[in-house]
Design a protein around this motif. Structure first.
Motif, PDB file in Angstrom:
ATOM      1  N   LEU A   1       0.829  -1.206   0.000  1.00 18.95           N
ATOM      2  CA  LEU A   1       0.000   0.000   0.000  1.00 18.95           C
ATOM      3  C   LEU A   1       0.864   1.257   0.000  1.00 18.95           C
ATOM      4  O   LEU A   1       0.528   2.260  -0.643  1.00 18.95           O
ATOM      5  CB  LEU A   1      -0.936  -0.002   1.212  1.00 18.95           C
ATOM      6  CG  LEU A   1      -2.090  -1.014   1.167  1.00 18.95           C
ATOM      7  CD1 LEU A   1      -2.926  -0.921   2.436  1.00 18.95           C
ATOM      8  CD2 LEU A   1      -2.967  -0.792  -0.068  1.00 18.95           C
ATOM      9  N   GLY A   2       1.992   1.183   0.724  1.00 19.17           N
ATOM     10  CA  GLY A   2       2.907   2.324   0.732  1.00 19.17           C
ATOM     11  C   GLY A   2       3.463   2.598  -0.648  1.00 19.17           C
ATOM     12  O   GLY A   2       3.561   3.753  -1.084  1.00 19.17           O
ATOM     13  N   LYS A   3       3.832   1.525  -1.358  1.00 16.88           N
ATOM     14  CA  LYS A   3       4.369   1.664  -2.709  1.00 16.88           C
ATOM     15  C   LYS A   3       3.295   2.185  -3.668  1.00 16.88           C
ATOM     16  O   LYS A   3       3.548   3.060  -4.495  1.00 16.88           O
ATOM     17  CB  LYS A   3       4.876   0.305  -3.191  1.00 16.88           C
ATOM     18  CG  LYS A   3       5.794   0.377  -4.399  1.00 16.88           C
ATOM     19  CD  LYS A   3       7.127   1.009  -4.042  1.00 16.88           C
ATOM     20  CE  LYS A   3       8.085   0.961  -5.221  1.00 16.88           C
ATOM     21  NZ  LYS A   3       9.350   1.658  -4.930  1.00 16.88           N
ATOM     22  N   LEU A   4       2.084   1.639  -3.539  1.00 19.82           N
ATOM     23  CA  LEU A   4       0.976   2.070  -4.393  1.00 19.82           C
ATOM     24  C   LEU A   4       0.658   3.539  -4.146  1.00 19.82           C
ATOM     25  O   LEU A   4       0.413   4.310  -5.086  1.00 19.82           O
ATOM     26  CB  LEU A   4      -0.263   1.213  -4.122  1.00 19.82           C
ATOM     27  CG  LEU A   4      -1.521   1.556  -4.936  1.00 19.82           C
ATOM     28  CD1 LEU A   4      -1.261   1.376  -6.425  1.00 19.82           C
ATOM     29  CD2 LEU A   4      -2.693   0.688  -4.486  1.00 19.82           C
ATOM     30  N   ASN A   5       0.678   3.932  -2.884  1.00 17.04           N
ATOM     31  CA  ASN A   5       0.414   5.319  -2.517  1.00 17.04           C
ATOM     32  C   ASN A   5       1.415   6.258  -3.189  1.00 17.04           C
ATOM     33  O   ASN A   5       1.056   7.296  -3.755  1.00 17.04           O
ATOM     34  CB  ASN A   5       0.477   5.471  -1.001  1.00 17.04           C
ATOM     35  CG  ASN A   5       0.215   6.888  -0.537  1.00 17.04           C
ATOM     36  OD1 ASN A   5      -0.844   7.447  -0.782  1.00 17.04           O
ATOM     37  ND2 ASN A   5       1.192   7.479   0.141  1.00 17.04           N
ATOM     38  N   SER A   6       2.689   5.867  -3.149  1.00 18.49           N
ATOM     39  CA  SER A   6       3.738   6.681  -3.749  1.00 18.49           C
ATOM     40  C   SER A   6       3.577   6.782  -5.263  1.00 18.49           C
ATOM     41  O   SER A   6       3.626   7.868  -5.847  1.00 18.49           O
ATOM     42  CB  SER A   6       5.110   6.095  -3.417  1.00 18.49           C
ATOM     43  OG  SER A   6       6.143   6.831  -4.035  1.00 18.49           O
ATOM     44  N   ILE A   7       3.367   5.636  -5.915  1.00 16.38           N
ATOM     45  CA  ILE A   7       3.230   5.616  -7.380  1.00 16.38           C
ATOM     46  C   ILE A   7       2.009   6.418  -7.818  1.00 16.38           C
ATOM     47  O   ILE A   7       2.066   7.210  -8.772  1.00 16.38           O
ATOM     48  CB  ILE A   7       3.124   4.165  -7.887  1.00 16.38           C
ATOM     49  CG1 ILE A   7       4.448   3.434  -7.643  1.00 16.38           C
ATOM     50  CG2 ILE A   7       2.743   4.132  -9.358  1.00 16.38           C
ATOM     51  CD1 ILE A   7       4.383   1.939  -7.923  1.00 16.38           C
ATOM     52  N   ALA A   8       0.886   6.226  -7.108  1.00 14.82           N
ATOM     53  CA  ALA A   8      -0.360   6.895  -7.491  1.00 14.82           C
ATOM     54  C   ALA A   8      -0.249   8.408  -7.351  1.00 14.82           C
ATOM     55  O   ALA A   8      -0.654   9.160  -8.244  1.00 14.82           O
ATOM     56  CB  ALA A   8      -1.513   6.367  -6.642  1.00 14.82           C
ATOM     57  N   HIS A   9       0.324   8.862  -6.246  1.00 15.74           N
ATOM     58  CA  HIS A   9       0.434  10.300  -6.044  1.00 15.74           C
ATOM     59  C   HIS A   9       1.398  10.940  -7.043  1.00 15.74           C
ATOM     60  O   HIS A   9       1.189  12.074  -7.482  1.00 15.74           O
ATOM     61  CB  HIS A   9       0.855  10.613  -4.604  1.00 15.74           C
ATOM     62  CG  HIS A   9      -0.289  10.580  -3.626  1.00 15.74           C
ATOM     63  ND1 HIS A   9      -0.770   9.417  -3.079  1.00 15.74           N
ATOM     64  CD2 HIS A   9      -1.063  11.581  -3.120  1.00 15.74           C
ATOM     65  CE1 HIS A   9      -1.789   9.693  -2.280  1.00 15.74           C
ATOM     66  NE2 HIS A   9      -1.986  10.996  -2.284  1.00 15.74           N
ATOM     67  N   LYS A  10       2.438  10.220  -7.398  1.00 19.49           N
ATOM     68  CA  LYS A  10       3.362  10.754  -8.402  1.00 19.49           C
ATOM     69  C   LYS A  10       2.704  10.877  -9.772  1.00 19.49           C
ATOM     70  O   LYS A  10       3.157  11.666 -10.620  1.00 19.49           O
ATOM     71  CB  LYS A  10       4.598   9.843  -8.508  1.00 19.49           C
ATOM     72  CG  LYS A  10       5.556   9.955  -7.328  1.00 19.49           C
ATOM     73  CD  LYS A  10       6.729   9.008  -7.499  1.00 19.49           C
ATOM     74  CE  LYS A  10       7.684   9.099  -6.311  1.00 19.49           C
ATOM     75  NZ  LYS A  10       8.813   8.144  -6.423  1.00 19.49           N
TER      76      LYS A  10
END
Length: 359
Positions: free
Chosen positions: A129-138
């Motif tokens: 979820l942390g990785k997804l959060n980072s990718i999505a916000h970028k």
């Protein structure tokens, strides 16, 4: 110029900062430039804010994740030029959808200093979820931050380019009928705090501060609900403050409550953009708050509309000298706040961002 279709997506229209701001935008955008729509995942009966009835769709879902496919279908059908959300899960969804909807610009609004707030969330970290959060916000075309601290947090912790971030404070979306004039009774100071009863809001340390006051009489009103309610009431009894503390779970007219008090207390350990502190200043009630990550420092200017402190000792010193706050001119507090955070000023900043995105 052809009107640009923009959809604002919210979990609900219950009372809250994100709900207030996005419903305000959906009602107030320049109709010659934009054609706004409001997509609400929750139920119409829960609405605490005005909304454009002719272009608002309620999905009648209890949770955001239950509406993901409905949101996708809505985007396919209506083909908006811009889609904007303001809640974590929805921001992530829009960031992911940005990979597939090339003709739509996706905007996310951040509500807190994420890295600091997460330390109070009592949730296990999840690598995926942390990785997804980072990718999505970028992948969002623009992120709206309410404070400078939020912007810096995104740049440092999510490695998001400063070019994708715009700082826009929250607006004053309603004006009170009256403002505070003078302290009501300097022999009995009236304190107030408005906020959810959760750990991050720091109610416990405020109660401990108040328990040390012995130079004057006071009353303290806590407006809000949350899982700490019984614990806080127990602490009130333990500190022998039961005759001085009032709990109010909810008020439909916060302005009316605020104007009856002398000083607003904020004990938070982190804030987004504290709307209650802003509303307090609108009615001329000064704020005593901790200088914590978030937008408080963009509202409170020490000596002008309250005081920001860095330590418990500083907080207690000012509490022991309440005239430092009550002598501040209420009219000046209100006037300055209305000028800095007027709805018209903030609305123009949002419109400028939207127009820039669709060039």
């Amino acid at each position: 110029m052809k009107k640009q279709k923009i959809v604002f997506i919210l979990p609900s229209l219950k009372a809250g900062g994100a709900e207030r701001v996005l419903s305000f935008l959906s009602c107030s955008l320049n109709k010659e430039l934009f054609s706004p729509q409001l997509l609400v995942i929750g139920f119409e009966k829960d609405s605490a804010y005005a909304y454009p009835e002719d272009v608002t769709l309620f999905l009648n879902k209890k949770r955001s994740r239950q509406a993901f496919f409905d949101i996708i279908i809505f985007l396919i059908k209506h083909k908006p030029n811009i889609a904007m959300s303001s809640i974590g899960q929805l921001n992530i969804l829009l960031g992911v959808l940005g990979f597939f909807f090339n003709k739509t610009k996706f905007v996310g609004r951040i509500a807190s200093v994420t890295s600091v707030r997460s330390s109070y969330a009592n949730k296990r970290s999840n690598w995926f979820l942390g990785k997804l959060n980072s990718i999505a916000h970028k992948n969002l075309d623009r992120i709206i931050c309410q404070s400078e601290d939020m912007s810096k947090d995104l740049q440092v912790n999510l490695k998001i380019s400063e070019k994708r971030i715009t700082l826009i404070n929250n607006p004053i979306t309603s004006i009170p009928k009256q403002i505070k004039t003078t302290a009501h009774n300097r022999k009995k100071v009236q304190f107030i705090t408005v906020g959810r009863l959760t750990e991050v809001k720091g109610h416990e340390r405020l109660l401990h501060h108040l328990s040390k006051i012995n130079a004057y009489e006071f009353e303290y009103t806590i407006v809000g609900s949350g899982h700490l309610e019984e614990q806080l009431k127990g602490l009130v009894n333990e500190l022998e403050l039961h005759n001085k503390i009032n709990f109010i779970s909810y008020s439909s007219n916060v302005y009316e409550l605020l104007v009856q008090h002398d000083i607003f207390l904020q004990g938070s350990f982190v804030e987004g953009f504290p709307n209650a502190a802003l509303e307090s200043c609108v009615v001329g009630v000064p704020v005593l708050a901790y200088n914590v990550p978030g937008g408080t420092k963009e509202i409170v200017k020490s000596g002008l509309n309250g005081f920001l402190v860095n330590t418990e000792e500083e907080f207690q010193d000012i509490l022991n000298n309440p005239n430092l706050l009550m002598d501040i001119d209420a009219q000046k507090i209100s006037k300055d706040t209305k000028e800095r955070f007027s709805a018209e000023k903030i609305l123009k900043q949002y419109e400028a961002v939207f127009l820039e995105l669709i060039k």
